[in-house]
Scaffold this motif. Structure first.
Motif, short mmCIF file in Angstrom:
data_model
loop_
_atom_site.label_atom_id
_atom_site.label_comp_id
_atom_site.label_asym_id
_atom_site.label_seq_id
_atom_site.Cartn_x
_atom_site.Cartn_y
_atom_site.Cartn_z
N GLU A 1 0.83 -1.20 0.00
CA GLU A 1 0.00 0.00 0.00
C GLU A 1 0.86 1.25 0.00
O GLU A 1 0.54 2.25 -0.67
N VAL A 2 1.95 1.22 0.75
CA VAL A 2 2.86 2.37 0.78
C VAL A 2 3.52 2.56 -0.58
O VAL A 2 3.64 3.68 -1.07
N ARG A 3 3.93 1.45 -1.21
CA ARG A 3 4.51 1.55 -2.56
C ARG A 3 3.53 2.21 -3.53
O ARG A 3 3.90 3.09 -4.31
N ALA A 4 2.28 1.76 -3.51
CA ALA A 4 1.27 2.31 -4.41
C ALA A 4 1.04 3.78 -4.12
O ALA A 4 0.87 4.59 -5.05
N ALA A 5 1.05 4.16 -2.84
CA ALA A 5 0.84 5.56 -2.47
C ALA A 5 2.00 6.44 -2.92
O ALA A 5 1.80 7.59 -3.34
#
Length: 245
Positions: free
Chosen positions: A140-144
């Motif tokens: 999720e952090v990567r996508a954000a």
């Protein structure tokens, strides 16, 4: 059990600010990003609001990272002297895309402050979240970071990155120090080692590569917005496994 995966950030820009301990109107900068700064950076990408202090606190408590100076001017930092006349009716630009007003009174005299910056620097960061199964997960952090909810800055709003912060480099390593060593350097010969910082239990704590072990005051109490304590870190040298020119 497989080694944990890490996110690689490339913090590079005309100006960078990593925030040290502020004294009165003087805002210093360290050579490496603070845990509180990286927490705020990730929180902005994820779309957290300033009022979401519990989410910020949980993110900071889970954050594990190492940082490496790939390029930094030995004459840095530079100091900017700022003077502003603030009135009660003044409004400022925000990352939400709309102006924000002030609730305080007007100032009869100019508001003066000093801010330090690193000019034309490049710092590599490898980070993960522990425990990995809690929300937000690393994916999720990567996508954000690839599609952030708000514009991202490196320390202050004046510090615009020269490149996308998220590096699409797959890194799996048993420690933050080992992860950092897997990321090539882009600036000159790094075979003698580059200055780096890592948590005490995430790499060597003694030996030729270690310069000092210290208590670093870079944690924030997100409920009060004040200093939130120190953590044990190691400053030393790391040699990238595939140093590139």
């Amino acid at each position: 059990m497989p080694d944990p995966s890490w996110i690689v950030l490339r913090l590079e820009g005309p100006l960078l600010a990593f925030g040290g301990v502020a004294v009165d109107q003087v805002g210093t900068t360290r050579d490496f990003p603070a845990a509180s700064m990286l927490t705020g950076l990730l929180a902005s990408a994820l779309g957290y609001r300033r009022q979401d202090w519990e989410r910020h606190q949980m993110l900071q408590d889970r954050l594990i990272y190492a940082a490496r100076c790939d390029r930094m001017d030995p004459d840095s930092p530079i100091t900017d002297t700022q003077n502003a006349q603030l009135a009660k009716s003044d409004k400022g630009w925000t990352t939400w895309g709309k102006p924000e007003g002030r609730d305080g009174a007007s100032y009869a005299a100019p508001h003066r402050r000093r801010r330090d910056y690193h000019a034309d620097a490049c710092v590599t960061v490898c980070l993960r979240l522990d425990p990995a199964e809690s929300d937000p997960r690393l994916e999720e952090v990567r996508a954000a970071l690839e599609r952030p909810c708000r514009p991202l800055f490196v320390g202050r709003k004046t510090c615009l990155p020269s490149w996308p912060l998220y590096e699409r480099v797959g890194v799996s390593a048993p420690s933050a120090y080992a992860a950092l060593a897997q990321v090539p350097s882009r600036w000159g010969d790094a075979q003698e080692g580059l200055r780096a910082l890592w948590p005490l239990d995430e790499g060597p704590a003694a030996g030729d590569c270690v310069r000092r072990v210290m208590d670093l005051p870079d944690l924030r109490n997100w409920r009060t917005g004040l200093h939130g304590g120190t953590r044990k870190i190691v400053e030393g040298l790391v040699v990238p496994l595939e140093a590139s020119p």
